[in-house]
Design an enzyme around this catalytic site. Sequence first.
Site, PDB file in Angstrom:
ATOM      1  N   LYS A 218     -30.729  16.681 -40.111  1.00 42.19           N
ATOM      2  CA  LYS A 218     -31.311  16.026 -38.932  1.00 42.19           C
ATOM      3  C   LYS A 218     -32.259  17.027 -38.283  1.00 42.19           C
ATOM      4  CE  LYS A 218     -31.403  15.256 -34.922  1.00 42.19           C
ATOM      5  NZ  LYS A 218     -32.686  15.507 -34.187  1.00 42.19           N
TER       6      LYS A 218
ATOM      7  N   GLU B  84     -25.599  28.583 -34.628  1.00 45.66           N
ATOM      8  CA  GLU B  84     -26.586  29.655 -34.391  1.00 45.66           C
ATOM      9  C   GLU B  84     -27.302  29.290 -33.092  1.00 45.66           C
ATOM     10  OE1 GLU B  84     -26.919  32.307 -36.076  1.00 45.66           O
ATOM     11  OE2 GLU B  84     -25.836  31.826 -37.914  1.00 45.66           O
TER      12      GLU B  84
ATOM     13  N   CYS C 205     -35.237  32.737 -31.172  1.00 55.55           N
ATOM     14  CA  CYS C 205     -33.890  32.940 -30.621  1.00 55.55           C
ATOM     15  C   CYS C 205     -33.511  34.415 -30.548  1.00 55.55           C
ATOM     16  CB  CYS C 205     -32.873  32.190 -31.449  1.00 55.55           C
ATOM     17  SG  CYS C 205     -32.825  32.748 -33.156  1.00 55.55           S
TER      18      CYS C 205
ATOM     19  N   GLU D  24     -31.860  32.580 -21.247  1.00 57.67           N
ATOM     20  CA  GLU D  24     -32.928  32.512 -22.252  1.00 57.67           C
ATOM     21  C   GLU D  24     -34.084  31.648 -21.722  1.00 57.67           C
ATOM     22  OE1 GLU D  24     -32.376  29.910 -25.692  1.00 57.67           O
ATOM     23  OE2 GLU D  24     -32.873  31.610 -26.968  1.00 57.67           O
TER      24      GLU D  24
END
Length: 462
Positions: A180, A255, A288, A383
Amino acid sequence: MPDKITVAGVPVDTRHWIGGRRVASGDTFTDVSPIDGSVLGEISRGTPAEAAAAVAAAKAAFPAWAATSRAERARILHAVADGVDKRLEELAVVETTDNGALLRSHRRGVMPRVAHNFRFFADWLLTLEHEDFETRGHRNHVSWDPAGPSVLITPWNAPLMLATWKVAPALAAGNTVVLKPAEWSPLTASLLADIAAAAGLPAGVLNVVQGYGSEIGDALTSHPDVRRISFTGSVPTARRIAASAATQLTPLSLELGGKSPLLVFADADLDLAVDLAVEQYDNAGQVCLAATRLLVQESIAEEFTRRFVEKASRLTQGDPRDEATDIGPTIHPRQLEKIDGFVRRATAAGARAVIGGHAEDGRYYAPTLLTDVAQDSEIVQEEVFGPVLTLQTLSLIRADRVTDRLVAGTVWVNCFFVRDLQAPFGGSRLSGVGREGGTWSFDFYCDLKNTVTAPEGWQDHG
Ligand code: NAD
């Protein structure tokens, strides 16, 4: 809606790929290029029923694929890699048009790595062996059994690269897959389905379902026939997926996001340190593992900042298809707003923008360096996922303590972004659960089995 659109001259199917067939949804979502906001096409907007159909296709294809010899699976994965190599330029231009990352990076780094992912796991598969043990004459033989249909959910910042980190080991281990992709960058997953089919991957072994995670995610992640879920994305989504997967206790690999530091000590090669710091603006900071917190030893902070500003000011921001561009657009105007919100709240709280601190237009955010930031402030703790770095100073005493206490999945010393695929990749705490790479990937996609065989004539029932 047309079944195929043409993106940068490349035909791309807009439908799902389920059980070796293209399947259209009744509804669509609009895919827009981050480069200029142009509409690329209408993509099938998956429903829970289509998600379930993809899982059913993966389940039906599983026994035969799991029973396919390792050598044959490896051969097909190499053929997929050949297909990626053959269409490398097409994949690169479509990815750049769809997610705005630099074309030169896609051409020279990312897409070759996609092919390498398939080759690496194909070759690794052929070397897999487990030790046998013996106890009281009984042989303990440890083997890997592929776990079954695996749901792989991926983000938009490096769509095909991150997808194939999961697809390649899952298929190599003998699992079937429902992929997906993210709704902001759905196109290269569709091309991968074409490439895999042309390489001879049997129908149903790889399925691609397009659509919004909020609409079809749960149908995938709570499905009783799904044996593994591997997700790359944000922490809030990971929490929803973990809750959904809990109904079946389906094993998860996560992750997630990061807020990594780059530590610069007084004895560092300052030019190298500045180069590595400026590199953190790659992919407009939508990485990331970007080291977005620059922690620089007090005694060199002024000189470091001077050199950093000098170098960062020379970065060219613009069209990611242009070879001279260093920083492209952010993925979506919503992401730009999010980035700007972080920066505005930080400056309102007393941070100083040494460079940047504003959007260039509705798509590009100026590379930004913020100083005078407090350790417990939002800008240091959360973040941003944009080209925004903070700079704080380290005292010598603290620096000594810091090196002993790093909690990190990867520590790069005098370098950045280098990893052998045999080594683990992943994050600690809220940055993730599990690791990808080498044997860690195979362990995740397999159930381990210990077969204990008695020696002939042995009558032990104890
Ligand atoms: P996101 O969590 O919003 O979306 C990721 C994927 O999850 C998309 O495909 C989305 O459709 C799907 N999704 C959304 N809701 C879902 C649900 N309820 N159930 C199932 N799937 C659902 O993340 P994003 O904005 O696409 O990506 C950015 C984030 O990803 C950042 O936090 C970044 O740090 C992280 N990331 C991590 C890594 C890594 O390797 N650790 C790599 C790249 C990005």
